[in-house]
Design an enzyme around this catalytic site. Sequence first.
Site, PDB file in Angstrom:
ATOM      1  N   GLU A  54       0.812  -1.214   0.000  1.00 23.74           N
ATOM      2  CA  GLU A  54       0.000   0.000   0.000  1.00 23.74           C
ATOM      3  C   GLU A  54       0.849   1.270   0.000  1.00 23.74           C
ATOM      4  OE1 GLU A  54      -2.567  -3.267   1.753  1.00 23.74           O
ATOM      5  OE2 GLU A  54      -0.514  -2.548   2.102  1.00 23.74           O
TER       6      GLU A  54
ATOM      7  N   PHE B 209     -12.029  -7.542  13.492  1.00 22.91           N
ATOM      8  CA  PHE B 209     -10.895  -7.975  12.671  1.00 22.91           C
ATOM      9  C   PHE B 209     -10.552  -6.903  11.641  1.00 22.91           C
ATOM     10  CE2 PHE B 209      -9.369 -10.271   8.817  1.00 22.91           C
ATOM     11  CZ  PHE B 209      -8.129 -10.649   9.330  1.00 22.91           C
ATOM     12  N   GLN B 210      -9.287  -6.527  11.587  1.00 27.06           N
ATOM     13  CA  GLN B 210      -8.763  -5.513  10.672  1.00 27.06           C
ATOM     14  C   GLN B 210      -9.458  -4.162  10.838  1.00 27.06           C
ATOM     15  OE1 GLN B 210      -8.486  -7.157   6.618  1.00 27.06           O
ATOM     16  NE2 GLN B 210      -6.426  -7.869   7.122  1.00 27.06           N
TER      17      GLN B 210
ATOM     18  N   LYS C 265     -17.931  -1.109   5.172  1.00 29.06           N
ATOM     19  CA  LYS C 265     -18.243  -2.180   4.226  1.00 29.06           C
ATOM     20  C   LYS C 265     -19.754  -2.287   3.975  1.00 29.06           C
ATOM     21  CE  LYS C 265     -17.217  -7.034   3.206  1.00 29.06           C
ATOM     22  NZ  LYS C 265     -16.465  -8.245   3.630  1.00 29.06           N
TER      23      LYS C 265
ATOM     24  N   MET D 299      23.711   9.578   3.865  1.00 26.99           N
ATOM     25  CA  MET D 299      23.606  10.852   4.564  1.00 26.99           C
ATOM     26  C   MET D 299      23.839  10.671   6.061  1.00 26.99           C
ATOM     27  SD  MET D 299      23.331  14.051   4.013  1.00 26.99           S
ATOM     28  CE  MET D 299      22.370  14.590   2.597  1.00 26.99           C
TER      29      MET D 299
END
Length: 586
Positions: free
Chosen positions: A57, A119-120, A169, A485
């Site tokens: 993602e 969940f999630q 959802k 760096m």
Amino acid sequence: MTDRGDQQAISGAASLIRSLEESGVDTVFGIPGGAILPAYDPLLDSTRLRHILVRHEQGAGHAATGYAQATGKVGVCMATSGPGATNLVTPIADAHMDSVPLVAITGQVPGPNIGTDAFQEADIVGITLPITKHSFLVSNPDEIARTVAEAFHIASTGRPGPVLIDITKDALQASTDFSWPVEMDLPGYRPVSKPHAKQVREAARMLTEAKRPVLYIGGGVLKARATTELRVLAELTEAPVVTTLMARGAFPDSHPLHLGMPGMHGTVAAVTALQKADLIVALGTRFDDRVTGKLSGFAPNAKIVHADIDPAEISKNRTADVPIVGDCREVIADLVVAVQSEHAAGRRGDYAAWWEQLNGWRKTYPLGYERPGDGSLAPQQVIERLGRISGPETIFAAGVGQHQMWASQFISYENPYTWLNSGGAGTMGYAVPAAMGAKVGMPDATVWAIDGDGCFQMTNQELATCAINDIPIKVAVINNGTLGMVRQWQTMFYGKRYSNTDLHSRRIPDFVKLAEAYGCVGLRCESPEDLDRTIEKAMEINDAPVVVDFVVHQDAMVWPMVPAGVSNDEILAAQDVRPDFGDGEE
């Protein structure tokens, strides 16, 4: 599906896809998952949306950002709830810092499950509130179309930035009546674009009266599509121009009025011009710490004209003597007219003595580098030749660190929107997916990602996305085997105690084999003699992504440098080389 006059009864998910189509979206970067899955079903039937299945993602978010920076359109990314959404946090924060128009769409657990640790489940709206222009939680399918319209309006107007749409959802699964266009409801959101005429006239008067003015140009000039107006203003006033890291390409590097980039690793002439100026005209920039150095010591004798579309930026870091709120394109256009009026009245700036000083600094302290004594590749040489051979139409996307600074210094940017980087957030892993997004948005352009071996290992899985989706980007890995760096700071400030910066990436992984495993062409260059030939070979390959492992000297450093926390007066042109500005004679 039934027609109800101009309305259609469809699912919330279908309403989302139709709304994206009607908003002019042509590309979405994303990954499906449970909560967002209802949206992926109607997406399969869309003939107007191209969905690019990324491998992470974070890649989706940076690709949407690269697309937006290269095209000027709103970038779109999509992810599921929980970890899918939280993986978008870094690119959302990155887009927020650099004012990139982005719409991130996430699925959320069903409305009744919110707050139950389902969940999630993750409160992505709460998580992203500080790093978005606005975050929406949509639980009613009837609100999806209006929310999409509002999100695109907010993301693309005023100071651009990211907007999150989190949709439950059950809202995606429920039925709704779809119609377009929709009536937006955004009370209080009224960005000002037209500047105040009196303030503009005052700025013009100060410009003609100043002896040592500087036009300090930031990324807002690019966001406002104001590069043509900027050139007119600069040539009309004959004032020196400096372009920040976010504004590279806004003014041609080859133009005689351009002093280069200011800041921690800016040119001596640009940094010193700001320090010694009696007037700074700041356009679409925010006086961030990397430009100002120690703020209390920045440009002590300068009056400040500060123009920005975001009123919150004006006088935030440095108090403005003349504040101007407005779109940079309108501000600069009005400023041109006001300066012309000053000239018509016989008032014209005399900067001859100032230019004598500036040209002296420019001649005495040009950008440069030393070739390694052992005959190995200098990273600056790699990047310089890359810019020269690729040409001024090439789009470059850089990661973060030494290679980013060298890419901003040693490539000549003649055109706007050819330099993409993570300026404010400094996000490692930005370059490859951003280049991918830029190439999707500008398919006819040559797109190079210039990456470090550290940055490259954070998001190189998107090479698979590029290979499978016929997105032939080119990647230059500036491989010094270390977190460059950080190593430079350890060399300078930590007694050469190199704690946890050696990546061993000249040995593991083999970047050529890695590229080939991902379906790309892998090349390697280890000597100056092979440099041009290798770049030219990469340029000839346009039917597949190319990765070039440039094995470079480990101890090269970025110069000039203003060490963190000190005044810009302490700039070092090279190690232990403090420029002599002849201050005693001033």
